[in-house]
Design a protein around this motif. Structure first.
Motif, mmCIF file in Angstrom:
data_model
loop_
_atom_site.group_PDB
_atom_site.id
_atom_site.type_symbol
_atom_site.label_atom_id
_atom_site.label_comp_id
_atom_site.label_asym_id
_atom_site.label_seq_id
_atom_site.Cartn_x
_atom_site.Cartn_y
_atom_site.Cartn_z
ATOM 1 N N ASN A 276 0.871 -1.184 0.000
ATOM 2 C CA ASN A 276 0.000 0.000 0.000
ATOM 3 C C ASN A 276 0.904 1.228 0.000
ATOM 4 O O ASN A 276 1.552 1.519 1.013
ATOM 5 N N LEU A 277 0.961 1.934 -1.128
ATOM 6 C CA LEU A 277 1.868 3.072 -1.223
ATOM 7 C C LEU A 277 1.442 4.203 -0.286
ATOM 8 O O LEU A 277 2.265 4.980 0.165
ATOM 9 N N PHE A 278 0.158 4.309 -0.029
ATOM 10 C CA PHE A 278 -0.376 5.073 1.100
ATOM 11 C C PHE A 278 -1.684 4.400 1.476
ATOM 12 O O PHE A 278 -2.227 3.582 0.713
ATOM 13 N N LEU A 279 -2.218 4.700 2.656
ATOM 14 C CA LEU A 279 -3.475 4.087 3.081
ATOM 15 C C LEU A 279 -4.164 5.054 4.044
ATOM 16 O O LEU A 279 -3.703 5.242 5.170
ATOM 17 N N HIS A 280 -5.230 5.683 3.572
ATOM 18 C CA HIS A 280 -5.966 6.659 4.372
ATOM 19 C C HIS A 280 -7.319 6.078 4.785
ATOM 20 O O HIS A 280 -7.999 5.445 3.972
ATOM 21 N N MET B 168 4.699 1.540 6.812
ATOM 22 C CA MET B 168 4.124 0.216 6.930
ATOM 23 C C MET B 168 3.180 -0.031 5.761
ATOM 24 O O MET B 168 2.568 0.897 5.243
ATOM 25 N N THR B 169 3.049 -1.289 5.355
ATOM 26 C CA THR B 169 2.067 -1.639 4.340
ATOM 27 C C THR B 169 0.866 -2.303 4.995
ATOM 28 O O THR B 169 1.009 -3.072 5.953
ATOM 29 N N GLY B 170 -0.328 -1.994 4.496
ATOM 30 C CA GLY B 170 -1.541 -2.577 5.043
ATOM 31 C C GLY B 170 -1.673 -2.305 6.531
ATOM 32 O O GLY B 170 -1.349 -1.228 7.013
ATOM 33 N N SER B 171 -2.133 -3.322 7.257
ATOM 34 C CA SER B 171 -2.237 -3.207 8.710
ATOM 35 C C SER B 171 -0.980 -3.721 9.390
ATOM 36 O O SER B 171 -0.950 -3.881 10.608
ATOM 37 N N GLY B 172 0.077 -3.958 8.621
ATOM 38 C CA GLY B 172 1.358 -4.395 9.161
ATOM 39 C C GLY B 172 1.462 -5.920 9.147
ATOM 40 O O GLY B 172 0.521 -6.615 8.816
ATOM 41 N N ALA B 173 2.666 -6.399 9.474
ATOM 42 C CA ALA B 173 3.735 -5.713 10.145
ATOM 43 C C ALA B 173 4.866 -5.268 9.218
ATOM 44 O O ALA B 173 5.779 -4.583 9.652
ATOM 45 N N CYS B 174 4.839 -5.638 7.938
ATOM 46 C CA CYS B 174 5.969 -5.338 7.074
ATOM 47 C C CYS B 174 6.104 -3.833 6.837
ATOM 48 O O CYS B 174 5.124 -3.098 6.746
#
Length: 292
Positions: free
Chosen positions: A14-18, A247-253
């Motif tokens: 996710n390059l950004f996630l709002h 972070m991507t998505g809800s994590g953890a990466c």
């Protein structure tokens, strides 16, 4: 055709996630850009003649009946039978896991999407891309994206997808060694749920003018995950020395974009031994498209 082997199931970032709001039914309204990358799980499919659908290998921590791969296959089988009146032949499925579970890179969703696409071909079911996307949505908003098959600007609960260009980056990804449960993030009282919406044109013009995604938007889930899981916070802080780590998505990466494979290798050479680090290249299209 009796089998399909080595069917790729790519990760996403996710390059950004709002998080822009919340519906009356509790689902969160999101805006994000989904970017596929070339690190993949893979799956093998072989026809059976008894209509059974089975996963023939063990996947630690994922019982067969709750595996999104098996659920996807059974959903498709039911849809085919309803559409044609004929039960499809069944399949033996082997899942080769590479992507981390609970990492925010969409591994389970991608495995399910590859299952929909591969069995649609193997069973000669003839469902369109849109029909597969609609069928897949109950398994999670990420699944239709992988069937959509290209970089996408997503809205709604993640299901409203439009193709968008993004820079042809390499990415460095860190696995901090912790599993982040998605429900724990979305139910937190610390989650920001009123980020001002952006337009797809804002994203497109930003990277067109800069060829750079750094500093565009943020991940609203990150502040919750880093509060609950210090390992994620440590990975963000460390990787931020080499780029705009998030972070991507809800994590953890956690990931950051770099301009070349050589830069990615240089960062990976310094990753602390306690973490798993890897590099991946942006994909413009789902790699299964050539196979099918």
């Amino acid at each position: 055709m009796k089998s399909l082997k080595n069917c790729p199931a790519p990760a996403k970032l996710n390059l950004f996630l709002h998080v822009t709001g919340r519906r009356a039914d509790g689902y969160h309204l999101l805006q994000t850009v989904f970017q596929m990358i070339d690190r993949c799980d893979s799956l093998d499919f072989e026809l059976r003649d008894d209509h059974e659908i089975r996963r023939v290998n063990d996947v630690p921590g994922v019982p067969e009946d709750s595996d999104l791969v098996i659920r996807a296959a059974r959903m498709l089988a039911a849809a085919v039978q309803q559409r044609t009146g004929v039960q499809p032949p069944g399949a033996d499925i082997t899942l080769h896991k590479v992507l981390p579970m609970g990492g925010g890179v969409g591994g389970g969703s991608s495995d399910a999407a590859t299952t929909f696409m591969a069995l649609n071909k193997l069973w000669a079911a003839g469902l369109s891309k849109q029909e597969l996307m609609d069928l897949a949505l109950p398994l999670g908003a990420d699944v239709p994206f992988f069937i959509f098959g290209e970089t996408a600007f997503a809205e709604g609960v993640g299901e409203a997808l439009r193709a968008v260009d993004a820079p042809d980056w390499w990415y460095v990804v860190i696995e901090p060694g912790v599993h982040v449960p998605t429900p724990q993030i979305f139910t937190s009282g610390h989650l920001t749920r009123n980020t001002q919406p952006v337009n797809m044109s804002d994203f497109s013009s930003y990277h067109a003018n800069r060829n750079d995604l750094r500093q565009f938007g943020k991940n609203d889930l990150q502040q919750v995950a880093t509060r609950l899981f210090p390992q994620v916070a440590e990975a963000v802080e460390w990787l931020d020395a080499y780029g705009d780590a998030r972070m991507t998505g809800s994590g953890a990466c956690v990931f950051c974009a770099v301009r070349s494979e050589e830069q990615a290798d240089a960062v990976l050479a310094r990753v602390p031994a306690a973490w798993t680090g890897w590099k991946a290249k942006a994909l413009k299209r789902h790699p299964i498209i050539e196979k099918l």
